[in-house]
Design an enzyme around this catalytic site. Structure first.
Site, PDB file in Angstrom:
ATOM      1  N   ASP A 263       0.838  -1.193   0.000  1.00 56.73           N
ATOM      2  CA  ASP A 263       0.000   0.000   0.000  1.00 56.73           C
ATOM      3  C   ASP A 263       0.875   1.245   0.000  1.00 56.73           C
ATOM      4  O   ASP A 263       2.099   1.185   0.160  1.00 56.73           O
ATOM      5  CB  ASP A 263      -1.012  -0.001   1.152  1.00 56.73           C
ATOM      6  CG  ASP A 263      -0.385   0.266   2.509  1.00 56.73           C
ATOM      7  OD1 ASP A 263       0.845   0.456   2.583  1.00 56.73           O
ATOM      8  OD2 ASP A 263      -1.122   0.283   3.508  1.00 56.73           O
ATOM      9  N   ASN A 271      -3.979  12.445   1.559  1.00 62.67           N
ATOM     10  CA  ASN A 271      -5.312  12.880   1.119  1.00 62.67           C
ATOM     11  C   ASN A 271      -5.789  14.087   1.911  1.00 62.67           C
ATOM     12  O   ASN A 271      -6.354  15.033   1.353  1.00 62.67           O
ATOM     13  CB  ASN A 271      -6.309  11.729   1.289  1.00 62.67           C
ATOM     14  CG  ASN A 271      -6.535  10.965  -0.004  1.00 62.67           C
ATOM     15  OD1 ASN A 271      -6.140  11.409  -1.079  1.00 62.67           O
ATOM     16  ND2 ASN A 271      -7.169   9.822   0.097  1.00 62.67           N
ATOM     17  N   HIS A 276      -8.445  14.682  -2.245  1.00 61.36           N
ATOM     18  CA  HIS A 276      -8.668  13.372  -2.857  1.00 61.36           C
ATOM     19  C   HIS A 276      -8.303  13.347  -4.335  1.00 61.36           C
ATOM     20  O   HIS A 276      -7.934  12.284  -4.861  1.00 61.36           O
ATOM     21  CB  HIS A 276     -10.128  12.948  -2.665  1.00 61.36           C
ATOM     22  CG  HIS A 276     -10.468  12.618  -1.235  1.00 61.36           C
ATOM     23  ND1 HIS A 276     -10.143  11.404  -0.663  1.00 61.36           N
ATOM     24  CD2 HIS A 276     -11.076  13.348  -0.264  1.00 61.36           C
ATOM     25  CE1 HIS A 276     -10.554  11.385   0.599  1.00 61.36           C
ATOM     26  NE2 HIS A 276     -11.122  12.556   0.863  1.00 61.36           N
ATOM     27  N   ASP A 280      -5.985  10.523  -5.954  1.00 67.73           N
ATOM     28  CA  ASP A 280      -6.288   9.699  -7.133  1.00 67.73           C
ATOM     29  C   ASP A 280      -5.119   9.701  -8.115  1.00 67.73           C
ATOM     30  O   ASP A 280      -4.826   8.679  -8.746  1.00 67.73           O
ATOM     31  CB  ASP A 280      -7.555  10.220  -7.827  1.00 67.73           C
ATOM     32  CG  ASP A 280      -8.814   9.923  -7.031  1.00 67.73           C
ATOM     33  OD1 ASP A 280      -8.741   9.113  -6.089  1.00 67.73           O
ATOM     34  OD2 ASP A 280      -9.868  10.499  -7.349  1.00 67.73           O
ATOM     35  N   GLU A 305      -6.062   2.128  -0.903  1.00 68.71           N
ATOM     36  CA  GLU A 305      -4.693   2.306  -1.359  1.00 68.71           C
ATOM     37  C   GLU A 305      -3.903   0.991  -1.320  1.00 68.71           C
ATOM     38  O   GLU A 305      -2.678   0.988  -1.461  1.00 68.71           O
ATOM     39  CB  GLU A 305      -3.971   3.355  -0.506  1.00 68.71           C
ATOM     40  CG  GLU A 305      -3.623   2.930   0.907  1.00 68.71           C
ATOM     41  CD  GLU A 305      -4.747   3.150   1.898  1.00 68.71           C
ATOM     42  OE1 GLU A 305      -4.456   3.230   3.111  1.00 68.71           O
ATOM     43  OE2 GLU A 305      -5.920   3.231   1.478  1.00 68.71           O
TER      44      GLU A 305
END
Length: 386
Positions: A263, A271, A276, A280, A305
């Site tokens: 991850d 974030n 966000h 992304d 993630e």
């Protein structure tokens, strides 16, 4: 190169196999038993209705739009033409050669809007308006004859060769096919194949039209099936196979394999700090690197993630090197958030485990890899724990 080949096979193979099969049937009519001749003639209607129903079920408004367009255009070609003069019918039939590539090209660049919503209904109204104008113009014999001459314009004299295919329409079809294929998406590839099928059938002559539309409706139906598969198995944000696909991959593993869980480090904090949208961007960047992990590994998005890499037929020792190279490539990446004057780095932590005599269930091996991922986090992150 590997990704381009994968796209070509997954998006283009099925449509062009169908197109090729219909071409063989067209060139060898004896292969079709007499009892099935009617099925070939009415096949485009059947496939268009089936594809429209499936598109409606999956809320794929673009597929429904295309199936209605192909169904109506085919009806204009094979119908008895009641109420229209010979000039009007000639105009309608030549107008379809412009109408189809233009609409399919436009649909290739429009987002999916569904069926029963204001935008989906508006799209259907646009199609209805186009067809209404065509029929209205065809109803006036003198207007239809004049428009036929305009649409049948010849840039160069080819004699009887391609007498039924207007050269501007052929050029438009070629451009549309090239652009749609460049998009590298299953449904758009099927649109390109449909244009090819209709153009080839038109060039070959009126006797081949039914095979052209049979291929066109068939390839769009195949593209719709691939689109439905993509919806079920591919993660929209990253483009990687999703958790459902991971379940299928784990079920197919043999007696030797390794599984990695990884991850993005400090992703929640990232974030919260940058938003966000930037998060992304990070996930997409990591996914692009994961797609070329190497070592025979196949990457999946597990959720959030978290990602999973499956190494079929590999030990943990052999899987460690490509994962370490992946970790270093991602650590060397710099991302510039929008409206910021600084770049930020991204790192990942990885846990790796393999099947052994004590643990041979793939999900149990995955759980062990997840425990190793936690150990990598505890040890300071940005590392591979085996």
């Amino acid at each position: 190169m590997r990704r381009a080949y994968s796209i070509l096979v997954s998006a283009g193979l099925a449509p062009f196999l169908i197109l090729g099969a219909c071409l063989v049937l067209a060139l060898s009519p004896g292969l079709v038993p007499g009892e099935l001749a009617g099925l070939v003639r009415y096949g485009p209607f059947i496939l268009a209705l089936l594809g429209g129903a499936i598109g409606w079920w999956f809320n794929r408004g673009r597929a429904v739009f295309v199936m209605i367009l192909l169904l109506v255009c085919y009806w204009l070609l094979v119908g008895n033409g009641g109420g229209f003069s010979a000039d009007g019918l000639a105009f309608l039939r030549i107008a379809t050669l412009y109408l189809i590539p233009v609409n399919l090209l436009v649909l290739g660049f429009t987002k999916e809007r569904g069926v029963l919503n204001p935008r989906g209904i508006a799209r259907m109204l646009v199609l209805g308006l186009q067809l209404f104008v065509m029929l209205m113009l065809a109803g006036k014999a003198d207007v239809g004859a004049a428009l036929y001459q305009v649409l049948n314009y010849r840039l160069i004299d080819t004699g009887s060769f391609m007498a039924d295919m207007p050269q501007p329409a052929l050029i438009l079809s070629i451009l549309s096919v090239g652009i749609l294929l460049a998009l590298h998406r299953p449904l758009e590839t099927s649109f390109a194949a449909a244009i090819i099928a209709i153009a080839v059938a038109t060039v070959m002559g009126p006797g081949f039209i039914k095979f052209g539309y049979l291929a066109a409706t068939g390839v769009v139906l195949a593209g719709l099936a691939q689109e439905a598969w993509r919806m079920a198995f591919v993660d929209d944000l990253t483009g990687l196979p999703g958790r459902r696909a991971l379940g299928h991959a784990l079920a197919e593993l043999g007696s030797q394999y390794a599984i990695a869980m990884l991850d993005v480090d400090h992703f929640k904090k990232f974030n919260d700090t940058y938003g966000h949208d930037v998060g992304d961007i990070v996930l997409r960047k990591v996914s692009r690197e994961l797609a070329r992990v190497g070592g025979g590994g196949k990457a999946f998005r597990y959720g959030g993630e978290e990602f999973t890499v499956v190494f079929a037929g590999r030990s943990a020792e052999k899987a460690h090197e490509p994962l370490e190279a992946l970790r270093k490539r991602i650590a060397a990446t710099r991302i510039t958030p929008p409206d910021k004057n600084k770049t930020v780095s991204v790192t990942i932590s990885v846990g790796l485990s393999e099947r052994d005599e004590d643990v041979d269930d793939p999900w149990a091996v995955l759980k062990q890899a997840d425990e190793k991922l936690y150990a990598a986090k505890q040890a300071g992150r940005n590392r591979v724990a085996v």
